[in-house]
Design a protein around this motif. Structure first.
Motif, PDB file in Angstrom:
ATOM      1  N   TRP A 195      -0.754 -11.002  29.258  1.00  0.00           N
ATOM      2  CA  TRP A 195      -0.784 -10.143  30.514  1.00  0.00           C
ATOM      3  C   TRP A 195      -1.285  -8.866  30.506  1.00  0.00           C
ATOM      4  N   ILE A 196      -0.751  -8.181  29.274  1.00  0.00           N
ATOM      5  CA  ILE A 196      -1.003  -6.607  29.192  1.00  0.00           C
ATOM      6  C   ILE A 196      -2.517  -6.378  29.098  1.00  0.00           C
ATOM      7  N   ARG A 197      -3.134  -7.167  28.195  1.00  0.00           N
ATOM      8  CA  ARG A 197      -4.520  -6.811  28.031  1.00  0.00           C
ATOM      9  C   ARG A 197      -5.280  -7.127  29.562  1.00  0.00           C
ATOM     10  N   GLU A 198      -4.902  -8.257  30.067  1.00  0.00           N
ATOM     11  CA  GLU A 198      -5.739  -8.613  31.623  1.00  0.00           C
ATOM     12  C   GLU A 198      -5.245  -7.422  32.451  1.00  0.00           C
ATOM     13  N   LEU A 199      -3.966  -6.829  32.385  1.00  0.00           N
ATOM     14  CA  LEU A 199      -3.614  -5.796  33.469  1.00  0.00           C
ATOM     15  C   LEU A 199      -4.297  -4.378  33.167  1.00  0.00           C
ATOM     16  N   LEU A 200      -4.633  -4.083  31.778  1.00  0.00           N
ATOM     17  CA  LEU A 200      -5.291  -2.802  31.718  1.00  0.00           C
ATOM     18  C   LEU A 200      -6.784  -2.934  31.950  1.00  0.00           C
ATOM     19  N   ARG A 201      -7.262  -4.153  32.337  1.00  0.00           N
ATOM     20  CA  ARG A 201      -8.624  -4.237  32.705  1.00  0.00           C
ATOM     21  C   ARG A 201      -8.564  -4.003  34.096  1.00  0.00           C
ATOM     22  N   GLU A 202      -7.523  -3.925  34.928  1.00  0.00           N
ATOM     23  CA  GLU A 202      -7.764  -3.917  36.476  1.00  0.00           C
ATOM     24  C   GLU A 202      -6.888  -2.628  36.757  1.00  0.00           C
ATOM     25  N   PRO A 203      -7.900  -1.513  37.003  1.00  0.00           N
ATOM     26  CA  PRO A 203      -7.308  -0.227  37.375  1.00  0.00           C
ATOM     27  C   PRO A 203      -6.582  -0.178  38.765  1.00  0.00           C
ATOM     28  N   ARG A 204      -7.196  -1.306  39.643  1.00  0.00           N
ATOM     29  CA  ARG A 204      -6.301  -1.319  40.835  1.00  0.00           C
ATOM     30  C   ARG A 204      -4.928  -1.748  40.805  1.00  0.00           C
ATOM     31  N   LYS A 205      -4.846  -2.729  39.910  1.00  0.00           N
ATOM     32  CA  LYS A 205      -3.419  -3.276  39.756  1.00  0.00           C
ATOM     33  C   LYS A 205      -2.511  -2.287  38.921  1.00  0.00           C
ATOM     34  N   LEU A 206      -3.059  -1.588  38.218  1.00  0.00           N
ATOM     35  CA  LEU A 206      -2.337  -0.345  37.391  1.00  0.00           C
ATOM     36  C   LEU A 206      -1.879   0.687  38.603  1.00  0.00           C
ATOM     37  N   GLY A 207      -2.796   0.994  39.402  1.00  0.00           N
ATOM     38  CA  GLY A 207      -2.173   1.805  40.472  1.00  0.00           C
ATOM     39  C   GLY A 207      -1.440   1.318  41.557  1.00  0.00           C
ATOM     40  N   LEU A 211      17.161   1.750  51.801  1.00  0.00           N
ATOM     41  CA  LEU A 211      17.212   0.739  50.866  1.00  0.00           C
ATOM     42  C   LEU A 211      16.264  -0.359  51.513  1.00  0.00           C
ATOM     43  N   ALA A 212      16.473  -0.559  52.784  1.00  0.00           N
ATOM     44  CA  ALA A 212      15.569  -1.720  53.280  1.00  0.00           C
ATOM     45  C   ALA A 212      14.151  -1.438  53.348  1.00  0.00           C
ATOM     46  N   PHE A 213      13.619  -0.333  53.871  1.00  0.00           N
ATOM     47  CA  PHE A 213      12.025  -0.038  54.082  1.00  0.00           C
ATOM     48  C   PHE A 213      11.682   0.083  52.696  1.00  0.00           C
ATOM     49  N   SER A 214      12.547   0.814  51.361  1.00  0.00           N
ATOM     50  CA  SER A 214      11.815   0.996  50.163  1.00  0.00           C
ATOM     51  C   SER A 214      11.690  -0.590  49.631  1.00  0.00           C
ATOM     52  N   PHE A 215      12.539  -1.499  49.746  1.00  0.00           N
ATOM     53  CA  PHE A 215      12.536  -2.589  49.311  1.00  0.00           C
ATOM     54  C   PHE A 215      11.473  -3.441  49.813  1.00  0.00           C
ATOM     55  N   ALA A 216      11.288  -3.249  51.328  1.00  0.00           N
ATOM     56  CA  ALA A 216       9.884  -4.049  52.083  1.00  0.00           C
ATOM     57  C   ALA A 216       8.460  -3.610  51.357  1.00  0.00           C
ATOM     58  N   VAL A 217       8.681  -2.290  51.205  1.00  0.00           N
ATOM     59  CA  VAL A 217       7.251  -1.649  50.758  1.00  0.00           C
ATOM     60  C   VAL A 217       7.118  -2.203  49.514  1.00  0.00           C
ATOM     61  N   TYR A 218       8.272  -2.236  48.456  1.00  0.00           N
ATOM     62  CA  TYR A 218       7.964  -2.668  47.249  1.00  0.00           C
ATOM     63  C   TYR A 218       7.354  -4.063  47.248  1.00  0.00           C
ATOM     64  N   GLY A 219       8.140  -5.035  48.020  1.00  0.00           N
ATOM     65  CA  GLY A 219       7.775  -6.482  48.263  1.00  0.00           C
ATOM     66  C   GLY A 219       6.315  -6.660  48.695  1.00  0.00           C
ATOM     67  N   LEU A 220       5.863  -5.759  49.544  1.00  0.00           N
ATOM     68  CA  LEU A 220       4.452  -5.523  50.135  1.00  0.00           C
ATOM     69  C   LEU A 220       3.514  -5.282  48.951  1.00  0.00           C
ATOM     70  N   ILE A 221       3.851  -4.453  48.154  1.00  0.00           N
ATOM     71  CA  ILE A 221       2.985  -3.941  47.081  1.00  0.00           C
ATOM     72  C   ILE A 221       3.091  -5.317  45.962  1.00  0.00           C
ATOM     73  N   LYS A 222       4.235  -5.664  45.630  1.00  0.00           N
ATOM     74  CA  LYS A 222       4.333  -6.633  44.463  1.00  0.00           C
ATOM     75  C   LYS A 222       3.509  -7.973  45.037  1.00  0.00           C
ATOM     76  N   LYS A 223       3.563  -8.208  46.347  1.00  0.00           N
ATOM     77  CA  LYS A 223       2.656  -9.469  46.965  1.00  0.00           C
ATOM     78  C   LYS A 223       1.367  -9.346  46.255  1.00  0.00           C
ATOM     79  N   LYS A 224       0.542  -8.124  46.487  1.00  0.00           N
ATOM     80  CA  LYS A 224      -0.725  -7.818  46.089  1.00  0.00           C
ATOM     81  C   LYS A 224      -1.049  -7.756  44.708  1.00  0.00           C
ATOM     82  N   ILE A 225       0.225  -7.399  43.776  1.00  0.00           N
ATOM     83  CA  ILE A 225       0.147  -7.155  42.382  1.00  0.00           C
ATOM     84  C   ILE A 225       0.004  -8.528  41.619  1.00  0.00           C
TER      85      ILE A 225
END
Length: 354
Positions: free
Chosen positions: A63-75, A158-172
């Motif tokens: 997965w590391i090699r694949e991730l390095l090829r996707e700058p958007r995901k790295l961001g 805590l609630a908002f940071s984790f909700a934002v984190y979840g939103l980002i991780k859903k896209k990753i």
């Protein structure tokens, strides 16, 4: 029989994961006199070490090699790492500052915040019960703000940071172990630089209070990774709706620890605010289970309708003249589950942040 046994094992893994997250407030005070920022830095550094060993043992490096090829995901991973840093840091500080009850509130209201963000950012449509739950949750925050004499900012962060984190991780959309490795890799150099700077100033607590204390600081990596591994094992064995119910174990344990073990004050207005939050969560859970049953019944009805339909109406002719028939599998069909929407999936959603 084998499936039932797997579900039982998965249930135990789930209880273990959320139980450990619920009991983690007992661990952070053991790391005093180290401050919250130093503890946080050790958590980042040692988590990468533990996860790196786990990935090495499992030979999961592709997965590391694949991730390095996707700058958007790295961001996105960099942003996720920054958000979870805030979440971890505030939680550690809150526990060691005697604010365990308020910290637990953050994870109680997190599902409500997630739903509200879905409406505001993703333009999702809510059912009436969900609107009512969000409204009651907002009223609870107002009541608690009056009771505390200030907004319950620890809970909200805590609630908002984790909700934002979840939103980002859903896209990753990468696995839980891999995700933690990527995020702690982003956190590693700043955290290590901070620890080295503390050491150069002679103010580092690592090693200054004996071997046992140093070992406890190093154990922050294990405390972070082990519940995540248990959660991953549970998620592949039990329905997400079950995990949706289990997720409340962690804030319940934290709340009870805050009152019973840490003896934090709970005046009447705080009980009123928490009662409103629990009412909102009860409505949310009831609505989710009702909708899940309705969706499952609809899937079964559609399957039966397909089975009883005339072959001429259901069949499709392929180029070679052979008639093929595709039958949806009601047992394996994906049914929308509103309870699961609040649960971090190992492949698509974040691990709980305690």
């Amino acid at each position: 029989m084998k499936a039932d046994n797997e579900q039982r094992i998965g249930l135990l893994y789930g209880i273990g994961a959320y139980g450990m997250w619920g009991l983690v407030p007992l661990f952070w005070p053991l790391l005093k006199p180290a401050g919250a920022v130093e503890i946080l830095a050790h958590r980042m550094v040692w988590s990468l070490a533990v996860v790196g060993v786990a990935l090495l043992a499992l030979r999961r490096w592709g997965w590391i090699r694949e991730l390095l090829r996707e700058p958007r995901k790295l961001g996105l991973i960099t942003v996720a790492a920054a958000v979870i840093t805030v979440n971890w840091g505030v939680y550690i500080w809150a526990v060691n500052a005697g604010q365990v009850v308020e910290a637990s509130l953050g994870y109680f209201i997190n599902p409500l915040v997630t739903i509200a963000m879905g409406v505001l950012l993703l333009k999702e449509r809510l059912r009436p019960a969900q609107w009512a739950a969000v409204g009651i949750g907002f009223a609870a925050v107002v009541v608690l703000a009056v009771g505390y004499g200030r907004p319950p900012w620890i809970s909200l962060v805590l609630a908002f940071s984790f909700a934002v984190y979840g939103l980002i991780k859903k896209k990753i959309n990468i696995g839980g172990l891999e995700s933690l490795a990527a995020e702690t890799a982003v956190q590693f150099l700043p955290a290590l630089a901070y620890l080295l700077w503390l050491g150069s100033q002679g103010s580092a607590d690592f090693g200054a209070h004996g071997t046992g204390h140093a070992a406890l600081l190093a154990a922050t990596g294990i405390v972070t990774a082990v519940p995540l591994v248990c959660f991953g094992a549970a998620a592949i064995r039990v329905p997400l709706s079950t995990l949706g119910l289990l997720q409340y174990l962690a804030p319940v344990f934290q709340f009870l620890l805050g009152i019973v073990y840490f003896h934090e004050a709970m005046p009447a207005e705080r009980w009123a605010g928490f009662s409103l939050v629990w009412l909102a969560l009860s409505m949310l859970t009831w609505d989710a289970l009702r909708t899940a049953r309705r969706n499952k019944a609809e899937a079964v009805r559609l399957t039966r309708a397909t089975l009883s339909a005339p072959a001429s109406a259901s069949a499709a002719t392929v180029p070679d003249g052979v008639t093929s028939f595709v039958l949806p599998d009601a047992a394996t069909a994906t049914v929308p589950d509103p309870v699961a929407a609040t649960v971090p999936d190992p492949a698509k959603r974040p691990e709980p942040a305690a």
